[in-house]
Structure formats: C-alpha cells, structure tokens
Design a protein around this motif. Structure first.
Motif, PDB file in Angstrom:
ATOM      1  N   ALA A  90       0.830  -1.215   0.000  1.00 56.50           N
ATOM      2  CA  ALA A  90       0.000   0.000   0.000  1.00 56.50           C
ATOM      3  C   ALA A  90       0.859   1.258   0.000  1.00 56.50           C
ATOM      4  N   VAL A  91       1.933   1.238   0.784  1.00 60.95           N
ATOM      5  CA  VAL A  91       2.814   2.410   0.832  1.00 60.95           C
ATOM      6  C   VAL A  91       3.470   2.634  -0.526  1.00 60.95           C
ATOM      7  N   THR A  92       3.955   1.554  -1.142  1.00 60.95           N
ATOM      8  CA  THR A  92       4.622   1.688  -2.434  1.00 60.95           C
ATOM      9  C   THR A  92       3.639   2.117  -3.519  1.00 60.95           C
ATOM     10  N   ARG A  93       2.433   1.578  -3.476  1.00 62.40           N
ATOM     11  CA  ARG A  93       1.414   1.933  -4.475  1.00 62.40           C
ATOM     12  C   ARG A  93       1.075   3.422  -4.386  1.00 62.40           C
ATOM     13  N   ALA A  94       1.010   3.955  -3.183  1.00 63.65           N
ATOM     14  CA  ALA A  94       0.714   5.380  -3.025  1.00 63.65           C
ATOM     15  C   ALA A  94       1.812   6.243  -3.642  1.00 63.65           C
ATOM     16  N   VAL A  95       3.047   5.828  -3.470  1.00 62.87           N
ATOM     17  CA  VAL A  95       4.166   6.575  -4.058  1.00 62.87           C
ATOM     18  C   VAL A  95       4.106   6.503  -5.581  1.00 62.87           C
ATOM     19  N   VAL A  96       3.805   5.319  -6.115  1.00 61.40           N
ATOM     20  CA  VAL A  96       3.684   5.156  -7.567  1.00 61.40           C
ATOM     21  C   VAL A  96       2.576   6.045  -8.126  1.00 61.40           C
ATOM     22  N   ASP A  97       1.445   6.098  -7.425  1.00 64.32           N
ATOM     23  CA  ASP A  97       0.340   6.945  -7.875  1.00 64.32           C
ATOM     24  C   ASP A  97       0.751   8.407  -7.928  1.00 64.32           C
ATOM     25  N   ASP A  98       1.525   8.869  -6.923  1.00 63.93           N
ATOM     26  CA  ASP A  98       1.974  10.272  -6.915  1.00 63.93           C
ATOM     27  C   ASP A  98       2.899  10.569  -8.091  1.00 63.93           C
ATOM     28  N   ALA A  99       3.711   9.582  -8.460  1.00 67.45           N
ATOM     29  CA  ALA A  99       4.706   9.812  -9.515  1.00 67.45           C
ATOM     30  C   ALA A  99       4.159   9.550 -10.916  1.00 67.45           C
ATOM     31  N   ALA A 100       3.007   8.899 -11.008  1.00 73.94           N
ATOM     32  CA  ALA A 100       2.492   8.484 -12.314  1.00 73.94           C
ATOM     33  C   ALA A 100       2.216   9.672 -13.230  1.00 73.94           C
ATOM     34  N   LEU A 101       1.630  10.727 -12.706  1.00 72.27           N
ATOM     35  CA  LEU A 101       1.287  11.882 -13.540  1.00 72.27           C
ATOM     36  C   LEU A 101       2.530  12.521 -14.136  1.00 72.27           C
ATOM     37  N   LEU A 102       3.565  12.668 -13.288  1.00 74.78           N
ATOM     38  CA  LEU A 102       4.806  13.244 -13.806  1.00 74.78           C
ATOM     39  C   LEU A 102       5.426  12.339 -14.858  1.00 74.78           C
ATOM     40  N   ALA A 103       5.323  11.027 -14.643  1.00 71.43           N
ATOM     41  CA  ALA A 103       5.872  10.091 -15.625  1.00 71.43           C
ATOM     42  C   ALA A 103       5.165  10.248 -16.972  1.00 71.43           C
ATOM     43  N   ILE A 104       3.855  10.381 -16.941  1.00 72.99           N
ATOM     44  CA  ILE A 104       3.090  10.523 -18.187  1.00 72.99           C
ATOM     45  C   ILE A 104       3.475  11.805 -18.903  1.00 72.99           C
ATOM     46  N   ARG A 105       3.662  12.874 -18.140  1.00 71.24           N
ATOM     47  CA  ARG A 105       4.023  14.147 -18.762  1.00 71.24           C
ATOM     48  C   ARG A 105       5.412  14.099 -19.389  1.00 71.24           C
ATOM     49  N   ASP A 106       6.247  13.181 -18.905  1.00 68.21           N
ATOM     50  CA  ASP A 106       7.584  13.017 -19.482  1.00 68.21           C
ATOM     51  C   ASP A 106       7.605  11.912 -20.533  1.00 68.21           C
ATOM     52  N   ASP A 107       6.388  11.468 -20.951  1.00 66.50           N
ATOM     53  CA  ASP A 107       6.270  10.404 -21.945  1.00 66.50           C
ATOM     54  C   ASP A 107       6.917   9.113 -21.440  1.00 66.50           C
ATOM     55  N   LYS A 108       6.678   8.824 -20.160  1.00 68.46           N
ATOM     56  CA  LYS A 108       7.172   7.577 -19.573  1.00 68.46           C
ATOM     57  C   LYS A 108       6.036   6.922 -18.806  1.00 68.46           C
ATOM     58  N   GLN A 109       6.196   5.674 -18.499  1.00 70.33           N
ATOM     59  CA  GLN A 109       5.158   4.948 -17.788  1.00 70.33           C
ATOM     60  C   GLN A 109       5.747   4.232 -16.571  1.00 70.33           C
ATOM     61  N   ILE A 110       4.851   3.959 -15.593  1.00 71.58           N
ATOM     62  CA  ILE A 110       5.241   3.185 -14.409  1.00 71.58           C
ATOM     63  C   ILE A 110       4.313   1.993 -14.301  1.00 71.58           C
ATOM     64  N   GLU A 111       4.892   0.808 -14.242  1.00 74.00           N
ATOM     65  CA  GLU A 111       4.098  -0.401 -14.027  1.00 74.00           C
ATOM     66  C   GLU A 111       4.286  -0.862 -12.579  1.00 74.00           C
ATOM     67  N   PHE A 112       3.172  -1.071 -11.907  1.00 76.95           N
ATOM     68  CA  PHE A 112       3.227  -1.537 -10.515  1.00 76.95           C
ATOM     69  C   PHE A 112       2.749  -2.975 -10.460  1.00 76.95           C
ATOM     70  N   ILE A 113       3.550  -3.866  -9.895  1.00 75.10           N
ATOM     71  CA  ILE A 113       3.184  -5.277  -9.745  1.00 75.10           C
ATOM     72  C   ILE A 113       3.189  -5.594  -8.257  1.00 75.10           C
ATOM     73  N   GLY A 114       1.996  -5.762  -7.685  1.00 74.37           N
ATOM     74  CA  GLY A 114       1.880  -6.025  -6.266  1.00 74.37           C
ATOM     75  C   GLY A 114       2.001  -7.505  -5.940  1.00 74.37           C
ATOM     76  N   ALA A 115       2.093  -7.816  -4.655  1.00 73.93           N
ATOM     77  CA  ALA A 115       2.153  -9.195  -4.193  1.00 73.93           C
ATOM     78  C   ALA A 115       0.744  -9.774  -4.164  1.00 73.93           C
ATOM     79  N   PRO A 116       0.607 -11.091  -4.233  1.00 74.46           N
ATOM     80  CA  PRO A 116      -0.735 -11.712  -4.214  1.00 74.46           C
ATOM     81  C   PRO A 116      -1.506 -11.382  -2.928  1.00 74.46           C
ATOM     82  N   ALA A 117      -0.810 -11.211  -1.847  1.00 74.33           N
ATOM     83  CA  ALA A 117      -1.445 -10.912  -0.551  1.00 74.33           C
ATOM     84  C   ALA A 117      -0.688  -9.757   0.101  1.00 74.33           C
ATOM     85  N   PRO A 118      -1.363  -9.047   1.022  1.00 75.93           N
ATOM     86  CA  PRO A 118      -0.674  -7.931   1.691  1.00 75.93           C
ATOM     87  C   PRO A 118       0.619  -8.395   2.367  1.00 75.93           C
TER      88      PRO A 118
END
Length: 452
Positions: free
Chosen positions: A312-340
């Motif tokens: 959850a902590v890592t996903r929140a950080v990825v969400d914050d950075a996603a918009l900036l990544a898109i504006r720089d023509d880059k993408q972020i892929e997040f792959i979580g664990a099957p369980a918390p």
C-alpha cells in the motif's frame, strides 16, 4: 557537605562505636568467666559507689574530716547490707565512719599511696575482686576511697562506661585525632585525580565532544562513573554528528534541485515550463521527506516499530509519480504481491526511500520507456529502469555520501546514501542489480513480515 568531611565524620563515629562495642564484648567475656576478663555485675557498681562515698566526705563540728553517709548512700547500704566503705586522708589516717574491717586490711597498703587497688577480703572465696581502693578528689583534698560489696543496678552501666572512658580518654582522643587527620589528608590526596578529571570536563564543549575523560587518573571505585560519563559523551558526540550530517545532507541534497528550479524560472516561455516546475517540486518534496524521515528515525527509534503494509505504501508513491511520468512520456508499471505484505517500520520513511528510487529511475528511463515497481512476497521492493545502468565496479560506491561519477552527474550524491541509512535503520538492506536487457534495478529487502 563535602565527601572528605562525610568520610571523616563516619570514621570518627565508627571508632567511637568500635570502642563501645569493644567494651561491651570485654564485659561479656568477663561475665562469661573468661579468666583474663573475669568480672561480675556487682563490679560495675564501683563507680557509682565511689561517687556516693565522695559525696559523703564532710567536715565535722570539730573541724575533722569524716564520713557522714548521705541519704543516698544510706539507702544503698540498706539495699546492700554487706557493703563496706572506708576513706583515708592525706596523712594516711582513716576517716571516722570507715569500716573497721576495711581499715584493718588496707592500713598496710595505704602507706605506699596506691593509685589503684582491687582486693578481696579474707574469707571471701570469689576469684574476682569485690573491692576497689583509689585516690579521689573531694572538696577537702585528695582522699583514698575504698568500697566493697556494692550491688549492681542497671544505671551502673552508664557510670561504668564513663569510668572506662575517663581512664582511656587520652588514648581514644589521640586515636580519633590521628585517624581523623590521616583520613582528611588521604581524602584530600585522593580527590586530586577527581579535580584533574573535572578540569578535563571543563574543557569539553560542542567543538571537542570527541575528547574523553582519563579514567586511569581516578581510583578504581570512581572508574565506573568516569566510564559512564565517557559513554554519555560518546552518545552526545554521535547525536551532534547526526545533526550536523543532517544539516549537510539537507544543504547538499537541495542545492541542485533548487538551482534547477531557479534556472527554469528564468525561462517561463518554455512550453514545458509548468510540467517542469511540478517535476522539480515533486523531487524536492521527496528529498525533504527523506531527510525528515532520517532525522526522526535517529531521534525516535520507536517510530520504526509500526506495522506497515509495504504494498500500500509503495502503491501510493507510484500513484503520486504516475502523472509526472506521463508528462515526461514515460510509464510506471506496478506489480503487487498476491497478498498484503506487512513489515515493521515507519511508513513515511519507507515511502521516502521508494520515492527516491522511483525519481532516480524516471530520470534514467529513456523517453517512451517504462519503469517497473514490484512487491515481493518476501518483503522486497524492486524498482527497475532501462537506462544506461550502473557498472558493477560502482554499485557499492553509489551509496557513499557525496559520491558522483563526474561533475556532470545531476544531484549531490546524497539521495542513495540517505536511503541506505534509512533502510539499515529498518534492519533491511538496499542494493542494485542489472536489469535484464540493460538498465539498473534497485532492490530493498526488509525483515520477514511480522506474524499476527
């Protein structure tokens, strides 16, 4: 009160107590029949009986010195019918009122002016002396007083103690005086090392916290105190160094993004002006959060004991950075664990570290590229980019403070050093590997998830 004065007082009290206990033990041995100390309870009444006889010395109407028993002495004689008293003047003549039996026995001794005579009258089979004759000062001069057959009372213990002390007072006074002087001298000499250590402590300030007190100067008993003070100085030195390091980190880490931000403000006509400002502000945000997390983790270790959902902590950080990544023509892929995946730590600190790694990966990732952020079931986080990568020879050096590959390398070289410090405070580790196909993959590993 000074330590030297306290010790001297305790020493004097101990010596007086020792004298009293010695007298009590001697008395006990005497009562137990030990020949060298043999005595009886009635012998303890001699001092009181002598005082009663001295008080009974009087001058008769014809001017002669006589024994005229006082009411107190008369009451004592009624209590002890076998008690006998006698007195001899300076001319060795018995005073009127003296016991004829005592006079008959002692007249042969008085001629030599004895100073202290213990005796037993003929017919008494006791092995301990029942009588005492010695000179006493009276209002009528020095007179030999003899008492015999007195009976013990409990208040005789006080009189007996006073009598013994009077005989030994010069020895007690000299012993106490000499030992007091010796103790005072020894304490003054013994305190010198403490004064030397105190002078050393006076010279220590915020610029010399690395100095330590010399424990070899002080007595062994004081060594634990000096050692504890040195340990306190060590902790203070480490704390001060941590504060200074934090200040240096903040100054160096913020210098480059602030300079870049200032340069962008000089060219507001650029089409990417607004997105560039947001990217710079985003980077400064993570730098500040990381610095604050480092400071708090050092000052409040309890903050590292929270239960943190790593995904959850890592996903929140990825969400914050996603918009900036898109504006720089880059993408972020997040792959979580099957369980918390839960770990023990501080959520803000972990987020700051992950944010730093994602920011670095986005800057390294080529345009139209994609970075991959993955959460492992074994409490790991990996951030992979497809940039130029990091040579194997530099993979340890990049975590050193202020390290730069060259002057053209952006950043101050502190972000990864701070990240490493934070991860180690969580009892974890951080390292870098090569991304398959090219690039760098930074990995974080935390202790196994807490059960329950």
């Amino acid at each position: 009160m000074s330590l030297a004065r306290r010790i001297v007082i305790y020493l004097v009290a101990a010596q007086l107590l020792a004298f009293l206990l010695g007298w009590v033990m001697t008395l006990g041995l005497g009562m137990a029949g030990v020949e060298l100390f043999a005595t009886t309870w009635d012998e303890l009444a001699k001092a009181r009986a002598e005082k009663q006889v001295v008080a009974s010395v009087a001058r008769a109407a014809d001017g002669a010195i006589v024994l005229a028993p006082t009411p107190e002495l008369q009451a004592e004689q009624r209590r002890a019918p076998d008690m006998k008293i006698a007195a001899f003047d300076m001319q060795k003549r018995p005073l009127a009122g003296s016991s004829a039996e005592l006079v008959a026995v002692l007249r042969h001794l008085i001629g030599i002016s004895p100073t202290h005579v213990h005796f037993v009258l003929p017919g008494d089979e006791s092995s301990t002396p029942l009588g005492l004759m010695e000179p006493k000062w009276t209002p009528y001069g020095r007179i030999h007083i003899a008492v015999y057959g007195q009976k013990f009372r409990w208040d005789d213990l006080i009189d007996a103690w006073q009598r013994e002390f009077r005989w030994l007072n010069i020895y007690v006074v000299m012993a106490v005086s000499l030992s007091t002087a010796t103790a005072w001298f020894a304490m003054r000499r013994g305190m010198r090392p403490l004064h030397a250590v105190a002078r050393e402590a006076e010279l220590i300030d915020m610029d010399s916290l690395h100095q330590r007190l010399t424990s070899s100067l002080v007595p062994t008993e004081i060594t634990p105190l000096v050692r504890a003070m040195n340990e306190a100085l060590e902790r203070l030195d480490l704390g001060t160094a941590r504060q200074r390091r934090f200040t240096a980190n903040a100054a160096h880490e913020l210098r480059t993004p602030v300079a870049v931000l200032t340069a962008r403000l000089d060219a507001p006509e650029e089409a990417s002006f607004k997105s560039d400002l947001k990217r710079d502000a985003h980077r400064i945000k993570y730098i500040v959060e990381q610095l604050l997390a480092t400071l708090r983790a050092g000052e409040q270790p309890a903050l590292l004991a929270e239960r943190v959902d790593l995904g959850a902590v890592t996903r929140a950080v990825v969400d914050d950075a996603a918009l900036l990544a898109i504006r720089d023509d880059k993408q972020i892929e997040f792959i979580g664990a099957p369980a918390p995946v839960e770990v023990r730590g501080n959520g803000a600190a972990i987020a700051a570290v992950v944010g730093n790694l994602i920011d670095n990966a986005l800057r390294a990732e080529p345009e139209n590229g994609e970075i991959v952020v993955r959460i492992g079931e074994d409490a790991t986080v990996s951030v992979a980019d497809h940039g130029p990568g990091i040579p194997e020879s530099e993979r340890l050096m990049i975590f050193e403070p202020f390290w730069r590959k060259n002057e053209a390398t952006p950043g101050a070289g502190l972000g990864l050093a701070i990240a490493k410090d934070l991860v180690e405070k969580h009892r974890g580790r951080i390292w870098v590997e090569e991304t398959p196909g090219g690039g760098a993959t930074f990995k974080l590993s935390f202790p196994h998830p807490a059960a329950g």
